[in-house]
Design a protein around this motif. Structure first.
Motif, short mmCIF file in Angstrom:
data_model
loop_
_atom_site.label_atom_id
_atom_site.label_comp_id
_atom_site.label_asym_id
_atom_site.label_seq_id
_atom_site.Cartn_x
_atom_site.Cartn_y
_atom_site.Cartn_z
N GLN A 64 0.83 -1.19 -0.07
CA GLN A 64 0.00 -0.01 -0.02
C GLN A 64 0.97 1.15 -0.02
OE1 GLN A 64 -4.05 -0.68 2.47
NE2 GLN A 64 -2.34 -1.78 3.30
N ARG A 65 2.05 1.34 0.68
CA ARG A 65 2.83 2.40 0.94
C ARG A 65 3.52 2.57 -0.61
NH1 ARG A 65 4.97 -0.02 5.15
NH2 ARG A 65 7.15 0.03 4.65
N CYS A 66 3.99 1.44 -1.15
CA CYS A 66 4.29 1.68 -2.77
C CYS A 66 3.46 2.50 -3.67
CB CYS A 66 4.80 0.27 -3.21
SG CYS A 66 6.12 -0.51 -2.35
N ARG A 67 2.13 2.10 -3.37
CA ARG A 67 1.20 2.71 -4.43
C ARG A 67 0.99 3.98 -4.10
NH1 ARG A 67 -1.69 -2.33 -3.61
NH2 ARG A 67 -2.98 -1.75 -1.93
N ILE A 68 1.00 4.37 -2.85
CA ILE A 68 0.94 5.95 -2.50
C ILE A 68 2.03 6.45 -2.99
CG2 ILE A 68 0.91 7.53 -0.54
CD1 ILE A 68 -0.69 5.38 1.07
N ALA A 69 3.19 5.94 -2.88
CA ALA A 69 4.59 6.51 -3.28
C ALA A 69 4.63 6.98 -4.62
CB ALA A 69 5.82 5.67 -2.49
N GLU A 70 4.10 5.70 -5.54
CA GLU A 70 4.22 5.91 -6.88
C GLU A 70 3.13 7.08 -7.16
OE1 GLU A 70 2.92 2.10 -8.14
OE2 GLU A 70 4.92 1.54 -7.73
N ARG A 71 2.14 7.29 -6.75
CA ARG A 71 1.08 8.53 -7.23
C ARG A 71 1.91 9.74 -6.62
NH1 ARG A 71 -4.81 7.93 -5.93
NH2 ARG A 71 -4.82 9.60 -7.05
N VAL A 72 2.35 9.73 -5.31
CA VAL A 72 3.18 11.14 -4.84
C VAL A 72 4.11 11.42 -5.67
CG1 VAL A 72 4.32 12.08 -3.04
CG2 VAL A 72 2.32 10.76 -2.59
N ALA A 73 4.97 10.57 -6.33
CA ALA A 73 6.22 10.80 -7.19
C ALA A 73 5.79 11.57 -8.20
CB ALA A 73 6.88 9.64 -7.47
N GLN A 74 4.39 11.35 -8.85
CA GLN A 74 4.14 11.96 -10.15
C GLN A 74 3.42 13.39 -10.14
OE1 GLN A 74 5.06 10.53 -12.95
NE2 GLN A 74 5.86 8.98 -11.69
N LEU A 75 3.27 13.88 -8.55
CA LEU A 75 2.44 15.01 -8.33
C LEU A 75 3.45 16.32 -8.60
CD1 LEU A 75 0.36 14.03 -5.36
CD2 LEU A 75 -0.32 14.16 -7.68
N PRO A 76 3.13 17.26 -9.29
CA PRO A 76 4.00 18.37 -9.27
C PRO A 76 4.21 19.39 -7.90
CG PRO A 76 2.09 18.78 -10.70
CD PRO A 76 1.83 17.39 -10.15
N GLU A 77 2.99 19.36 -7.25
CA GLU A 77 3.05 19.93 -5.90
C GLU A 77 2.34 18.97 -4.83
OE1 GLU A 77 1.03 23.84 -5.93
OE2 GLU A 77 1.21 23.89 -8.32
N GLY A 78 2.93 17.78 -4.87
CA GLY A 78 2.61 16.88 -3.57
C GLY A 78 2.67 17.17 -2.21
N PRO A 79 1.95 16.53 -1.25
CA PRO A 79 2.00 16.86 0.18
C PRO A 79 3.55 16.66 0.70
CG PRO A 79 1.06 14.75 -0.47
CD PRO A 79 1.40 14.99 -1.86
N ARG A 80 3.98 17.86 1.22
CA ARG A 80 5.58 17.83 1.26
C ARG A 80 5.82 16.69 2.50
NH1 ARG A 80 10.45 20.69 1.74
NH2 ARG A 80 10.94 20.95 3.86
N GLU A 81 5.27 16.70 3.63
CA GLU A 81 5.64 15.83 4.84
C GLU A 81 5.27 14.61 4.20
OE1 GLU A 81 7.04 17.09 7.23
OE2 GLU A 81 6.81 19.09 6.59
N LEU A 82 4.37 13.96 3.63
CA LEU A 82 4.10 12.75 3.22
C LEU A 82 5.17 12.28 2.34
CD1 LEU A 82 2.57 10.06 3.20
CD2 LEU A 82 0.95 11.38 1.40
N THR A 83 5.41 13.16 1.41
CA THR A 83 6.67 13.07 0.25
C THR A 83 7.88 12.66 1.16
OG1 THR A 83 5.60 14.26 -1.15
CG2 THR A 83 7.98 13.81 -1.39
N LEU A 84 8.19 13.30 2.19
CA LEU A 84 9.44 13.13 2.80
C LEU A 84 9.41 11.86 3.58
CD1 LEU A 84 10.23 16.84 4.02
CD2 LEU A 84 11.31 15.51 2.18
N ALA A 85 8.43 11.56 4.29
CA ALA A 85 8.15 10.43 5.00
C ALA A 85 8.40 9.16 4.05
CB ALA A 85 6.64 10.06 5.65
N LEU A 86 7.67 9.08 2.83
CA LEU A 86 7.88 7.93 1.97
C LEU A 86 9.37 8.01 1.54
CD1 LEU A 86 4.62 8.67 0.00
CD2 LEU A 86 5.32 6.70 1.61
#
Length: 372
Positions: A64-86
């Motif tokens: 599930q974390r991998c699926r979230i990470a793949e989506r976050v990686a494609q966002l031009p303005e993704g959620p900053r704290e979640l991105t760093l946690a991943l």
């Protein structure tokens, strides 16, 4: 509230513990909110979801974390704290975020490089955009594989200072030689410094071919002011070494060449090196490096710069062998270094000679590693 349903809720076992099922469902719904475009939720609400998910995402399983990470990686303005946690997660989760997420700042990359694994550093080294601070961190904390990955990344620009460090480090890490030679930031001075420790004669020839140039226009432009400018430089040694790069070649006189050959044949090493340095307008340290190099290419360059004929070059090879406890190159080695002598012009050889002098002059600050 209706389900947003972006992440999907498939794959939950009917036998799962109800509390875990409900917890994961809640976290996935929050993750759906976190990856919505900024216009769909208020900035304050988005920041709150981001903060919660940065803490909670580790409770989800790896898939599930991998699926979230793949989506976050494609966002031009993704959620900053979640991105760093991943990005700090296991490499399986972190890889797409480290390689592609656009909203990771330079200071964040430095911290990630500093505290995570070598696999994380490899992923960072592949990013299309790497700020100078992140490159410096990779150089400090990365191993040879990480540095090779970074050097092979053609989408980034490496500063002059970082190239200096990488070239000097390559003295003990030969795996860096080939990728360094392919970097557009590698200047003539650093390339000809690296010449002394590259792992093969082929790479040495490549360096000579790429970084030795003719100076015809330069010599025409400064012919009438060169000697006066050199005389006015006085005792400024650094300026003298730099200006030697624009000085025309100076052919050695035949009597002086005979004297040099005699000094070498008699084993008078110190006198030979000092005389050679004087004739070639080099520092004694550079002349000694050339004489001591068993590859032979530096001696071929020096001989051509001094205007020696093929026969005179052969005599010099034999004479220098006397200074090396009788070591004489094999026939194949003589053919190889003679090919270097034949291929380089006198002007290009002279430039190489004085680029060596200039690059070696900095080694008091960056000493070479001891020979094994």
């Amino acid at each position: 509230m209706a389900s947003i349903g972006l992440m999907g809720e498939q794959g939950v076992s009917a036998e799962a513990v109800p509390s875990l099922h409900e917890r994961d469902l809640l976290l996935r719904r929050l993750a759906d909110l976190a990856v919505l475009p900024p216009g769909r939720v208020t900035p304050q609400e988005r920041a709150l979801v981001d903060m919660v998910m940065a803490t909670a995402v580790s409770r989800l399983d790896v898939a599930q974390r991998c699926r979230i990470a793949e989506r976050v990686a494609q966002l031009p303005e993704g959620p900053r704290e979640l991105t760093l946690a991943l990005a700090r997660d296991t490499i399986e989760v972190a890889a797409p975020v480290l390689a592609e997420a656009a909203n990771i700042q330079g200071s964040d990359l430095v911290e990630i490089v500093r505290v995570t694994s070598m696999d994380h550093r490899l992923a960072v080294a592949s990013r299309k955009i790497l700020p100078p601070a992140a490159i410096d961190a990779l150089i400090e904390y990365g191993n040879t594989d990480v540095l090779r990955r970074m050097l092979e990344n053609r989408s980034i620009e490496i500063s002059s200072r970082s190239m200096e460090v990488l070239v000097r480090r390559s003295a003990s890490e030969p795996e860096l030689h080939a990728p360094l030679l392919e970097r557009p930031e590698l200047n003539q001075r650093l390339a000809l410094l690296m010449f002394w420790w590259v792992s093969s004669g082929t790479l040495r020839v490549e360096i000579l071919n790429r970084h030795a140039v003719e100076r015809r226009m330069m010599h025409i432009a400064i012919a009438d002011v060169l000697e006066g400018g050199l005389a006015a430089s006085g005792a400024d040694e650094a300026l003298r070494v730099a200006l030697s790069l624009v000085h025309p070649p100076a052919t050695i006189a035949k009597p002086q060449l005979t004297r040099l050959v005699n000094l070498a044949t008699l084993g008078q090493r110190e006198e030979f090196v000092m005389e050679l340095a004087r004739e070639a307008r080099l520092r004694p340290e550079t002349a000694l490096r050339i004489v001591s190099d068993f590859g032979g290419e530096p001696l071929a360059v020096l001989a051509k710069a001094l205007g020696l004929s093929r026969q005179e070059f052969g005599d010099l090879i034999v004479a220098v062998a006397e200074l090396r406890s009788g070591y004489v190159p094999a026939k194949s080695d003589i053919e190889r270094i003679t090919a270097v002598f034949d291929a380089i012009s006198t002007d290009r050889a002279d430039l190489v000679l004085h680029l060596w002098d200039w690059s070696i002059s900095g080694e008091a600050q960056f000493p070479l590693p001891a020979e094994e």
